[in-house]
Design a protein around this motif. Structure first.
Motif, PDB file in Angstrom:
ATOM      1  N   PRO A   7     -11.901  -7.330 -14.144  1.00  0.00           N
ATOM      2  CA  PRO A   7     -10.799  -6.500 -13.656  1.00  0.00           C
ATOM      3  C   PRO A   7     -11.247  -5.421 -12.671  1.00  0.00           C
ATOM      4  O   PRO A   7     -10.531  -5.118 -11.709  1.00  0.00           O
ATOM      5  N   GLU A   8     -12.417  -4.867 -12.880  1.00  0.00           N
ATOM      6  CA  GLU A   8     -12.905  -3.837 -11.962  1.00  0.00           C
ATOM      7  C   GLU A   8     -13.240  -4.441 -10.598  1.00  0.00           C
ATOM      8  O   GLU A   8     -12.964  -3.855  -9.556  1.00  0.00           O
ATOM      9  N   ILE A   9     -13.810  -5.625 -10.592  1.00  0.00           N
ATOM     10  CA  ILE A   9     -14.113  -6.308  -9.323  1.00  0.00           C
ATOM     11  C   ILE A   9     -12.821  -6.593  -8.569  1.00  0.00           C
ATOM     12  O   ILE A   9     -12.725  -6.368  -7.361  1.00  0.00           O
ATOM     13  N   ARG A  10     -11.796  -7.058  -9.300  1.00  0.00           N
ATOM     14  CA  ARG A  10     -10.500  -7.317  -8.669  1.00  0.00           C
ATOM     15  C   ARG A  10      -9.921  -6.042  -8.069  1.00  0.00           C
ATOM     16  O   ARG A  10      -9.381  -6.041  -6.970  1.00  0.00           O
ATOM     17  N   ARG A  11     -10.003  -4.956  -8.816  1.00  0.00           N
ATOM     18  CA  ARG A  11      -9.473  -3.684  -8.340  1.00  0.00           C
ATOM     19  C   ARG A  11     -10.196  -3.226  -7.082  1.00  0.00           C
ATOM     20  O   ARG A  11      -9.582  -2.780  -6.119  1.00  0.00           O
ATOM     21  N   LEU A  12     -11.519  -3.384  -7.063  1.00  0.00           N
ATOM     22  CA  LEU A  12     -12.291  -2.972  -5.896  1.00  0.00           C
ATOM     23  C   LEU A  12     -11.952  -3.816  -4.666  1.00  0.00           C
ATOM     24  O   LEU A  12     -11.795  -3.287  -3.560  1.00  0.00           O
ATOM     25  N   ILE A  13     -11.866  -5.105  -4.861  1.00  0.00           N
ATOM     26  CA  ILE A  13     -11.534  -5.989  -3.739  1.00  0.00           C
ATOM     27  C   ILE A  13     -10.149  -5.655  -3.196  1.00  0.00           C
ATOM     28  O   ILE A  13      -9.943  -5.564  -1.984  1.00  0.00           O
ATOM     29  N   THR A  14      -9.195  -5.446  -4.100  1.00  0.00           N
ATOM     30  CA  THR A  14      -7.840  -5.098  -3.674  1.00  0.00           C
ATOM     31  C   THR A  14      -7.841  -3.788  -2.904  1.00  0.00           C
ATOM     32  O   THR A  14      -7.187  -3.664  -1.865  1.00  0.00           O
ATOM     33  N   ALA A  15      -8.573  -2.813  -3.397  1.00  0.00           N
ATOM     34  CA  ALA A  15      -8.618  -1.522  -2.713  1.00  0.00           C
ATOM     35  C   ALA A  15      -9.235  -1.662  -1.323  1.00  0.00           C
ATOM     36  O   ALA A  15      -8.773  -1.024  -0.372  1.00  0.00           O
ATOM     37  N   LEU A  16     -10.244  -2.491  -1.199  1.00  0.00           N
ATOM     38  CA  LEU A  16     -10.872  -2.684   0.103  1.00  0.00           C
ATOM     39  C   LEU A  16      -9.952  -3.425   1.066  1.00  0.00           C
ATOM     40  O   LEU A  16      -9.893  -3.116   2.253  1.00  0.00           O
ATOM     41  N   ILE A  17      -9.250  -4.403   0.552  1.00  0.00           N
ATOM     42  CA  ILE A  17      -8.356  -5.186   1.398  1.00  0.00           C
ATOM     43  C   ILE A  17      -7.159  -4.348   1.826  1.00  0.00           C
ATOM     44  O   ILE A  17      -6.752  -4.363   2.981  1.00  0.00           O
ATOM     45  N   MET A  18      -6.589  -3.605   0.902  1.00  0.00           N
ATOM     46  CA  MET A  18      -5.379  -2.845   1.194  1.00  0.00           C
ATOM     47  C   MET A  18      -5.630  -1.683   2.150  1.00  0.00           C
ATOM     48  O   MET A  18      -4.713  -1.186   2.768  1.00  0.00           O
ATOM     49  N   ARG A  19      -6.846  -1.271   2.275  1.00  0.00           N
ATOM     50  CA  ARG A  19      -7.144  -0.180   3.196  1.00  0.00           C
ATOM     51  C   ARG A  19      -6.787  -0.573   4.629  1.00  0.00           C
ATOM     52  O   ARG A  19      -6.413   0.255   5.440  1.00  0.00           O
ATOM     53  N   HIS A  20      -6.894  -1.850   4.939  1.00  0.00           N
ATOM     54  CA  HIS A  20      -6.623  -2.335   6.302  1.00  0.00           C
ATOM     55  C   HIS A  20      -5.460  -3.323   6.276  1.00  0.00           C
ATOM     56  O   HIS A  20      -5.524  -4.372   6.894  1.00  0.00           O
ATOM     57  N   ALA A  21      -4.426  -2.973   5.561  1.00  0.00           N
ATOM     58  CA  ALA A  21      -3.269  -3.860   5.438  1.00  0.00           C
ATOM     59  C   ALA A  21      -2.541  -3.969   6.779  1.00  0.00           C
ATOM     60  O   ALA A  21      -2.484  -3.009   7.544  1.00  0.00           O
ATOM     61  N   PRO A  22      -1.977  -5.148   7.059  1.00  0.00           N
ATOM     62  CA  PRO A  22      -1.213  -5.305   8.302  1.00  0.00           C
ATOM     63  C   PRO A  22       0.081  -4.492   8.229  1.00  0.00           C
ATOM     64  O   PRO A  22       0.537  -4.121   7.150  1.00  0.00           O
ATOM     65  N   PRO A  23       0.694  -4.255   9.363  1.00  0.00           N
ATOM     66  CA  PRO A  23       1.947  -3.504   9.370  1.00  0.00           C
ATOM     67  C   PRO A  23       3.036  -4.243   8.572  1.00  0.00           C
ATOM     68  O   PRO A  23       3.046  -5.477   8.526  1.00  0.00           O
ATOM     69  N   PRO A  24       3.957  -3.515   7.955  1.00  0.00           N
ATOM     70  CA  PRO A  24       5.012  -4.160   7.151  1.00  0.00           C
ATOM     71  C   PRO A  24       5.823  -5.189   7.931  1.00  0.00           C
ATOM     72  O   PRO A  24       6.208  -6.220   7.379  1.00  0.00           O
ATOM     73  N   ALA A  25       6.084  -4.936   9.203  1.00  0.00           N
ATOM     74  CA  ALA A  25       6.852  -5.911   9.996  1.00  0.00           C
ATOM     75  C   ALA A  25       6.132  -7.250  10.069  1.00  0.00           C
ATOM     76  O   ALA A  25       6.760  -8.317  10.002  1.00  0.00           O
ATOM     77  N   HIS A  26       4.822  -7.221  10.184  1.00  0.00           N
ATOM     78  CA  HIS A  26       4.042  -8.465  10.222  1.00  0.00           C
ATOM     79  C   HIS A  26       4.120  -9.193   8.887  1.00  0.00           C
ATOM     80  O   HIS A  26       4.276 -10.419   8.846  1.00  0.00           O
ATOM     81  N   VAL A  27       4.012  -8.453   7.794  1.00  0.00           N
ATOM     82  CA  VAL A  27       4.073  -9.057   6.458  1.00  0.00           C
ATOM     83  C   VAL A  27       5.419  -9.744   6.250  1.00  0.00           C
ATOM     84  O   VAL A  27       5.484 -10.883   5.784  1.00  0.00           O
ATOM     85  N   TRP A  28       6.514  -9.074   6.628  1.00  0.00           N
ATOM     86  CA  TRP A  28       7.841  -9.657   6.449  1.00  0.00           C
ATOM     87  C   TRP A  28       8.047 -10.855   7.348  1.00  0.00           C
ATOM     88  O   TRP A  28       8.641 -11.855   6.928  1.00  0.00           O
ATOM     89  N   SER A  29       7.584 -10.800   8.588  1.00  0.00           N
ATOM     90  CA  SER A  29       7.775 -11.938   9.485  1.00  0.00           C
ATOM     91  C   SER A  29       6.953 -13.138   9.027  1.00  0.00           C
ATOM     92  O   SER A  29       7.418 -14.275   9.106  1.00  0.00           O
ATOM     93  N   TRP A  30       5.763 -12.905   8.505  1.00  0.00           N
ATOM     94  CA  TRP A  30       4.955 -14.007   7.991  1.00  0.00           C
ATOM     95  C   TRP A  30       5.630 -14.633   6.773  1.00  0.00           C
ATOM     96  O   TRP A  30       5.672 -15.848   6.627  1.00  0.00           O
TER      97      TRP A  30
END
Length: 60
Positions: A7-30
């Motif tokens: 669970p800690e590894i998952r949390r760390l990976i998520t935190a690293l990925i979410m730091r550079h999340a795409p803009p919301p408009a891109h997420v919705w269009s995808w």
């Protein structure tokens, strides 16, 4: 110090990925593109198997 748990590894990976999340408009269009393609695949699946194609509604 204990070893990293799964669970800690998952949390760390998520935190690293979410730091550079795409803009919301891109997420919705995808998401819209993906659902549209899934609908087209479903129609193709039924068409290939010879099922009568009544107007299948887009399921959002």
């Amino acid at each position: 110090m204990i070893n990293l748990t799964l669970p800690e590894i998952r949390r760390l990976i998520t935190a690293l990925i979410m730091r550079h999340a795409p803009p919301p408009a891109h997420v919705w269009s995808w998401s819209h593109w993906r659902r549209r393609r899934q609908h087209q695949a479903r129609l193709s699946h039924y068409r290939r198997r010879g099922h009568p194609l009544t107007q299948l509604p887009l399921q959002y």
